[in-house]
Design a protein around this motif. Structure first.
Motif, PDB file in Angstrom:
ATOM      1  N   LEU A  79      38.639  50.850  21.583  1.00 20.36           N
ATOM      2  CA  LEU A  79      38.255  50.079  20.398  1.00 20.36           C
ATOM      3  C   LEU A  79      38.991  48.743  20.319  1.00 20.36           C
ATOM      4  O   LEU A  79      38.388  47.691  20.095  1.00 20.36           O
ATOM      5  CB  LEU A  79      38.535  50.898  19.131  1.00 20.36           C
ATOM      6  N   ASN A  80      40.313  48.787  20.493  1.00 18.90           N
ATOM      7  CA  ASN A  80      41.125  47.578  20.316  1.00 18.90           C
ATOM      8  C   ASN A  80      41.127  46.664  21.538  1.00 18.90           C
ATOM      9  O   ASN A  80      41.340  45.463  21.409  1.00 18.90           O
ATOM     10  CB  ASN A  80      42.577  47.962  19.991  1.00 18.90           C
ATOM     11  N   ILE A  81      40.879  47.234  22.727  1.00 20.67           N
ATOM     12  CA  ILE A  81      41.040  46.461  23.958  1.00 20.67           C
ATOM     13  C   ILE A  81      39.794  46.525  24.842  1.00 20.67           C
ATOM     14  O   ILE A  81      39.136  45.517  25.094  1.00 20.67           O
ATOM     15  CB  ILE A  81      42.256  46.967  24.772  1.00 20.67           C
ATOM     16  N   GLY A  82      39.479  47.715  25.342  1.00 21.60           N
ATOM     17  CA  GLY A  82      38.458  47.871  26.379  1.00 21.60           C
ATOM     18  C   GLY A  82      37.081  47.404  25.969  1.00 21.60           C
ATOM     19  O   GLY A  82      36.329  46.858  26.793  1.00 21.60           O
ATOM     20  N   ALA A  83      36.690  47.618  24.722  1.00 21.64           N
ATOM     21  CA  ALA A  83      35.397  47.135  24.232  1.00 21.64           C
ATOM     22  C   ALA A  83      35.543  45.758  23.596  1.00 21.64           C
ATOM     23  O   ALA A  83      34.708  44.872  23.801  1.00 21.64           O
ATOM     24  CB  ALA A  83      34.803  48.124  23.232  1.00 21.64           C
ATOM     25  N   PHE A  84      36.606  45.570  22.826  1.00 22.54           N
ATOM     26  CA  PHE A  84      36.765  44.322  22.074  1.00 22.54           C
ATOM     27  C   PHE A  84      36.910  43.099  22.975  1.00 22.54           C
ATOM     28  O   PHE A  84      36.258  42.070  22.753  1.00 22.54           O
ATOM     29  CB  PHE A  84      37.976  44.436  21.137  1.00 22.54           C
ATOM     30  N   PHE A  85      37.756  43.183  23.992  1.00 25.14           N
ATOM     31  CA  PHE A  85      38.002  42.020  24.846  1.00 25.14           C
ATOM     32  C   PHE A  85      36.727  41.500  25.514  1.00 25.14           C
ATOM     33  O   PHE A  85      36.406  40.306  25.401  1.00 25.14           O
ATOM     34  CB  PHE A  85      39.065  42.345  25.900  1.00 25.14           C
ATOM     35  N   PRO A  86      35.963  42.329  26.244  1.00 26.39           N
ATOM     36  CA  PRO A  86      34.761  41.787  26.900  1.00 26.39           C
ATOM     37  C   PRO A  86      33.704  41.313  25.913  1.00 26.39           C
ATOM     38  O   PRO A  86      33.008  40.325  26.171  1.00 26.39           O
ATOM     39  CB  PRO A  86      34.245  42.953  27.754  1.00 26.39           C
ATOM     40  N   LEU A  87      33.570  41.996  24.763  1.00 19.68           N
ATOM     41  CA  LEU A  87      32.614  41.538  23.753  1.00 19.68           C
ATOM     42  C   LEU A  87      33.032  40.181  23.202  1.00 19.68           C
ATOM     43  O   LEU A  87      32.194  39.305  22.958  1.00 19.68           O
ATOM     44  CB  LEU A  87      32.512  42.565  22.626  1.00 19.68           C
ATOM     45  N   LEU A 159      29.412  43.240  17.377  1.00 18.18           N
ATOM     46  CA  LEU A 159      29.979  44.474  17.922  1.00 18.18           C
ATOM     47  C   LEU A 159      31.482  44.319  18.175  1.00 18.18           C
ATOM     48  O   LEU A 159      32.251  45.262  17.967  1.00 18.18           O
ATOM     49  CB  LEU A 159      29.268  44.861  19.216  1.00 18.18           C
ATOM     50  N   GLY A 160      31.899  43.131  18.634  1.00 22.88           N
ATOM     51  CA  GLY A 160      33.319  42.892  18.846  1.00 22.88           C
ATOM     52  C   GLY A 160      34.103  42.967  17.552  1.00 22.88           C
ATOM     53  O   GLY A 160      35.185  43.577  17.493  1.00 22.88           O
ATOM     54  N   ALA A 161      33.572  42.353  16.481  1.00 26.13           N
ATOM     55  CA  ALA A 161      34.235  42.416  15.184  1.00 26.13           C
ATOM     56  C   ALA A 161      34.306  43.855  14.678  1.00 26.13           C
ATOM     57  O   ALA A 161      35.328  44.289  14.124  1.00 26.13           O
ATOM     58  CB  ALA A 161      33.497  41.533  14.177  1.00 26.13           C
ATOM     59  N   THR A 162      33.232  44.614  14.892  1.00 27.50           N
ATOM     60  CA  THR A 162      33.208  46.015  14.471  1.00 27.50           C
ATOM     61  C   THR A 162      34.200  46.848  15.271  1.00 27.50           C
ATOM     62  O   THR A 162      34.891  47.723  14.728  1.00 27.50           O
ATOM     63  CB  THR A 162      31.798  46.594  14.638  1.00 27.50           C
ATOM     64  N   SER A 163      34.295  46.580  16.573  1.00 23.59           N
ATOM     65  CA  SER A 163      35.234  47.303  17.424  1.00 23.59           C
ATOM     66  C   SER A 163      36.675  47.040  16.992  1.00 23.59           C
ATOM     67  O   SER A 163      37.482  47.979  16.865  1.00 23.59           O
ATOM     68  CB  SER A 163      35.036  46.884  18.884  1.00 23.59           C
TER      69      SER A 163
END
Length: 308
Positions: A79-87, A159-163
């Motif tokens: 949530l904080n790194i793996g999805a957020f960073f690329p989004l 999606l990044g903001a939500t993650s």
């Protein structure tokens, strides 16, 4: 008694001030990315920002997650790194910087909704108003009349903001194991997120690009200062402060980015942008006032009765 309350308020404000350093540092990410890093490599950039910093913190803290914290660290790392960073980088590459920043500034509003569900944090008009004011201020700072919208970029930004908002709330809900420092928790999440990004970057973008000295320096800055230290401050603040109070501090990031662009890259600042900065800072402050915990009411001592 009054002095005790003031000391507690000052201590809480100090925690928020230190935590606010994290989004101020994150505001430099755009300038570093555009000026020093290879173009069009969002997954590789996200990987280089996360995995080396995570492994460094694991080596320093020498603490690994145990039992249920293995999967909890994995979820938070996604949530904080793996999805957020690329989004985040995908939105930045496909949208004008201003549009991407405005989508990211929606995170406090999303956090308010999630906190009402996961933390039983009451959703009030004052909190929502603070989020809307902050979002409006950020829009004045970064949006341009010529800004174009890209569907995939908008979806990635939301999606990044939500993650990020989900990671913030779940980090607060789960806390951290006894005896584990914020630095160790940061290392767990960065490593988990980085390990998720490693195969994705190789499959989607192929082998890493050749790096010159400026790119290496940029990645070192992002990894050590912009990620390891900044996220350690962020998670330290989450351990102490209200989760939505911390989420509102994220509004400082686009303001910081605009100031860095003006000071370091020679970008102009129009009066409307300066006004937007003031409004965004006002929304941040109102968010703190609306979400800060109220001191517990002290019972009034009963008068001492003497024998007649």
């Amino acid at each position: 008694m009054m002095n005790t309350r003031r000391a507690g308020t000052a201590s809480y404000a100090g925690v928020l001030a230190i935590t606010g350093l994290a989004p101020l540092v994150w505001g430099s990410t755009y300038a570093i990315t555009t000026e020093f890093l290879p173009p069009d490599r969002p997954l590789f950039t996200a990987l280089m920002r996360a995995l080396p910093a995570g492994l460094l913190l694991l080596a320093v803290t020498r603490k690994l997650p145990q039992a249920q914290w293995i999967w909890k660290a994995g979820v938070l790392g996604v949530l904080n790194i793996g999805a957020f960073f690329p989004l985040l980088f995908l939105a930045a590459y496909r949208l004008p910087g201003g549009v991407a920043a405005v989508l990211g500034a929606a995170a406090p509003l999303i956090s308010l909704g999630l906190a009402s569900i996961a933390l039983n944090d009451k959703l009030t008009t004052r909190k929502v108003l603070a989020g809307v004011i902050g979002l409006f201020g950020v829009a004045l700072v970064v949006l341009r009349a010529s800004a174009a919208l890209d569907t995939l970029g908008v979806i990635a930004g939301l999606l990044g903001a939500t993650s990020m908002a989900s990671g913030t709330i779940m980090t607060k809900r789960w806390g951290r194991p006894e005896g584990v420092t914020p630095l160790a928790m940061t290392g767990w999440q960065l490593t988990a997120g980085g390990l998720l990004l490693l195969p994705l970057a190789l499959l989607v973008e192929g082998m890493p690009p050749a790096l010159d000295a400026s790119a290496i320096g940029g990645y070192l800055y992002l990894g050590v200062i912009g990620t390891a230290l900044a996220y350690a401050l962020w998670f330290r603040g989450l351990a102490v402060a209200n989760a939505t109070s911390v989420a509102f501090l994220g509004l400082l990031s686009p303001v910081s980015a605009a100031i860095i662009g003006w000071a370091a890259l020679g970008q102009s600042l129009a009066p409307l942008q300066v006004l937007g900065m003031g409004i965004a800072l006002g929304g941040t402050l109102l968010g703190q006032l609306a979400t800060a915990p109220r001191p517990a009411a002290q019972p009034t001592p009963e008068p001492v009765r003497t024998a007649a």
